[in-house]
Design a protein around this motif. Structure first.
Motif, PDB file in Angstrom:
ATOM      1  N   LEU A 176      43.988  32.344  42.511  1.00 57.30           N
ATOM      2  CA  LEU A 176      43.725  33.228  41.299  1.00 57.30           C
ATOM      3  C   LEU A 176      42.404  33.520  40.947  1.00 57.30           C
ATOM      4  O   LEU A 176      41.985  34.168  40.558  1.00 57.30           O
ATOM      5  CB  LEU A 176      44.534  32.683  39.947  1.00 57.30           C
ATOM      6  N   ASN A 177      41.651  32.264  41.232  1.00 60.14           N
ATOM      7  CA  ASN A 177      40.207  32.226  40.916  1.00 60.14           C
ATOM      8  C   ASN A 177      39.316  33.153  42.145  1.00 60.14           C
ATOM      9  O   ASN A 177      38.609  34.008  41.688  1.00 60.14           O
ATOM     10  CB  ASN A 177      39.660  30.958  41.368  1.00 60.14           C
ATOM     11  N   ILE A 179      41.026  35.911  43.349  1.00 63.65           N
ATOM     12  CA  ILE A 179      41.314  37.071  43.152  1.00 63.65           C
ATOM     13  C   ILE A 179      40.331  37.581  41.911  1.00 63.65           C
ATOM     14  O   ILE A 179      39.831  38.835  41.815  1.00 63.65           O
ATOM     15  CB  ILE A 179      42.674  37.292  42.415  1.00 63.65           C
ATOM     16  N   SER A 180      40.006  36.541  41.015  1.00 64.15           N
ATOM     17  CA  SER A 180      39.139  37.081  40.014  1.00 64.15           C
ATOM     18  C   SER A 180      37.587  37.383  40.321  1.00 64.15           C
ATOM     19  O   SER A 180      36.957  38.227  39.992  1.00 64.15           O
ATOM     20  CB  SER A 180      39.075  35.584  38.880  1.00 64.15           C
ATOM     21  N   SER A 181      37.174  36.477  41.441  1.00 62.38           N
ATOM     22  CA  SER A 181      35.878  36.709  42.108  1.00 62.38           C
ATOM     23  C   SER A 181      35.829  38.088  42.635  1.00 62.38           C
ATOM     24  O   SER A 181      34.767  38.862  42.548  1.00 62.38           O
ATOM     25  CB  SER A 181      35.666  35.687  43.074  1.00 62.38           C
ATOM     26  N   VAL A 183      37.643  40.818  41.827  1.00 70.68           N
ATOM     27  CA  VAL A 183      37.425  41.656  40.754  1.00 70.68           C
ATOM     28  C   VAL A 183      36.108  41.878  40.155  1.00 70.68           C
ATOM     29  O   VAL A 183      35.828  43.067  39.978  1.00 70.68           O
ATOM     30  CB  VAL A 183      38.477  41.471  39.677  1.00 70.68           C
ATOM     31  N   VAL A 184      35.663  40.860  39.973  1.00 68.18           N
ATOM     32  CA  VAL A 184      34.380  40.780  39.245  1.00 68.18           C
ATOM     33  C   VAL A 184      33.160  41.268  40.405  1.00 68.18           C
ATOM     34  O   VAL A 184      32.294  42.206  40.006  1.00 68.18           O
ATOM     35  CB  VAL A 184      33.862  39.247  38.910  1.00 68.18           C
ATOM     36  N   SER A 185      33.256  41.203  41.492  1.00 62.77           N
ATOM     37  CA  SER A 185      32.377  41.609  42.376  1.00 62.77           C
ATOM     38  C   SER A 185      32.924  43.186  42.939  1.00 62.77           C
ATOM     39  O   SER A 185      32.247  43.569  44.065  1.00 62.77           O
ATOM     40  CB  SER A 185      32.463  40.983  43.850  1.00 62.77           C
ATOM     41  N   ALA A 191      41.108  42.900  46.241  1.00 64.11           N
ATOM     42  CA  ALA A 191      41.811  42.166  45.121  1.00 64.11           C
ATOM     43  C   ALA A 191      43.403  42.463  45.109  1.00 64.11           C
ATOM     44  O   ALA A 191      44.133  41.475  45.309  1.00 64.11           O
ATOM     45  CB  ALA A 191      41.165  42.295  43.775  1.00 64.11           C
ATOM     46  N   ILE A 195      46.498  39.879  46.091  1.00 66.04           N
ATOM     47  CA  ILE A 195      47.710  39.484  45.199  1.00 66.04           C
ATOM     48  C   ILE A 195      48.783  39.716  45.873  1.00 66.04           C
ATOM     49  O   ILE A 195      49.923  39.060  45.602  1.00 66.04           O
ATOM     50  CB  ILE A 195      47.709  40.656  43.908  1.00 66.04           C
ATOM     51  N   ARG A 233      38.886  36.837  51.985  1.00 63.58           N
ATOM     52  CA  ARG A 233      37.607  36.632  50.985  1.00 63.58           C
ATOM     53  C   ARG A 233      36.343  36.432  52.215  1.00 63.58           C
ATOM     54  O   ARG A 233      35.249  36.977  51.834  1.00 63.58           O
ATOM     55  CB  ARG A 233      37.910  35.368  50.435  1.00 63.58           C
TER      56      ARG A 233
END
Length: 362
Positions: A176-177, A179-181, A183-185, A191, A195, A233
């Motif tokens: 999940l971390n 995926i968050s990265s 989204v932020v990038s 992402a 998921i 990633r």
């Protein structure tokens, strides 16, 4: 209301009761051979055996009552000695009376002789009582031992499950971390793909039966799902190769055994190298054991103790192996050479799923 163990108690009582008295009767018959010409004496022996056998049932109810009441053994045996002598006197009197009726003669009856002869019957019944309490004590010890072993297995199983469930949140958190990265990038497509891959991995994971182990083939399928996520990633920076023999594929391994090791390799080595690196997963059978090696490129050869301290991965894997196989039946070793770091696992060769720790030979 009968207790659940009543059938077992009856099954064990009757063979011992009948078999024991039959053996005693046979011994007595052999000892009476020299007096076989005297019909009166033989008849007396038969009657005495029969009355003693019936008296043992009265003694059985007394012994069972004393045992259930938890009367101390010495006191219970003292009660049994007294009752055995009273029953012995009764058996002797009945024997004399039956002997008189059978022979149609008037035999002299002397109380002093009857009380003396009762000692022999009493000693037989005393031995019966001692045997009863001895068997009950043995059964109690065995029940306590079985219960203790069951409790120990349950405790080990609970600890193993706790370690297993500790790994899963750790893995899900890191995914999940990631995926968050993404989204932020501002990489929504990647992402979304991660998921979708995570959902597929969850389905794959939850579809396994409730066992402690799966085949290496199934474990590698889960690993491949995880690596697919990590490839999204890292792209071309992450290279993976497999070298697994067909025989090793069918061996049983703990669920989620390899994922934390590969996660360590990516997080503490591949991710730190600008050019990335390669992870090699190999497995083979050697000397009736399963050998699994997970090797990866590293930015520098860190000390083994340093790798051991990274998160819950290695420490948790060691703990799970110890709980599942025993302290000396499975090993996890770390080594580093020529820019490569390797985790080597040697596991017992098991081909059937381990559902409970009681299935594991120790």
């Amino acid at each position: 209301m009968p207790t659940p163990d009543a059938p077992k108690r009856l099954v064990s009582f009757w063979p011992l009761q009948i078999g024991g008295w039959a053996l005693y009767a046979l011994t007595t018959a052999i000892a009476s051979v020299p007096y076989s010409h005297t019909g009166t004496e033989v008849f007396a022996v038969v009657v005495e055996l029969g009355t003693s056998f019936l008296a043992s049932f009265l003694l059985y109810f007394l012994c069972r009552y004393l045992w259930r009441k938890g009367v101390p053994l010495f006191r219970a045996l003292s009660y049994c000695v007294v009752v055995s002598y009273v029953l012995g006197v009764a058996c002797t009197i009945v024997t004399r009376l039956m002997q008189m009726l059978w022979t149609n003669t008037t035999l002299p009856f002397d109380w002093s002789i009857a009380l003396t002869e009762a000692i022999g019957v009493s000693l037989t019944l005393d031995g019966w009582s001692a045997l009863y309490f001895g068997i009950k004590h043995y059964q109690t010890v065995e029940q306590q031992r079985t219960k203790l072993l069951s409790m120990e297995a349950t405790a080990r199983e609970a600890q193993l499950l706790a370690l297993h469930y500790q790994l899963q949140p750790h893995f899900f958190f890191n995914t999940l971390n990631a995926i968050s990265s993404l989204v932020v990038s501002n990489q929504p497509l990647l992402a979304t793909e991660v998921i979708a891959r995570l959902a597929a991995l969850l389905r794959n994971t939850l579809s396994f039966p409730d066992t402690h182990t799966v085949t290496l083939r199934d474990e590698l399928a889960v690993v491949d799902e995880y690596l697919t996520i990590e490839r999204i990633r890292f792209g071309s920076r992450l290279k993976v190769s497999f070298d697994v023999s067909d025989e090793a594929n069918d061996a049983q391994v703990p669920r989620f055994l390899l994922q934390p090791l590969i996660e360590n390799a990516i997080r503490h080595a591949i991710a730190l190298r600008p050019e990335g690196g390669e992870i090699t997963i190999s497995a083979r059978l050697a000397e009736q054991r399963l050998q699994i090696d997970v090797a990866n490129d590293t930015c520098e050869l860190e000390a083994t103790d340093s790798y051991q301290s990274h998160g819950v991965g290695l420490a948790n894997t060691r703990a799970r192996l110890g709980q599942l196989y025993g302290a000396h039946d499975a090993t996890l070793m770390l080594s580093g050479e020529n820019g490569r770091f390797m985790v080597s696992l040697r596991l017992p060769l098991i081909t059937e799923p381990i559902v409970s720790l009681s299935m594991v030979g120790r």
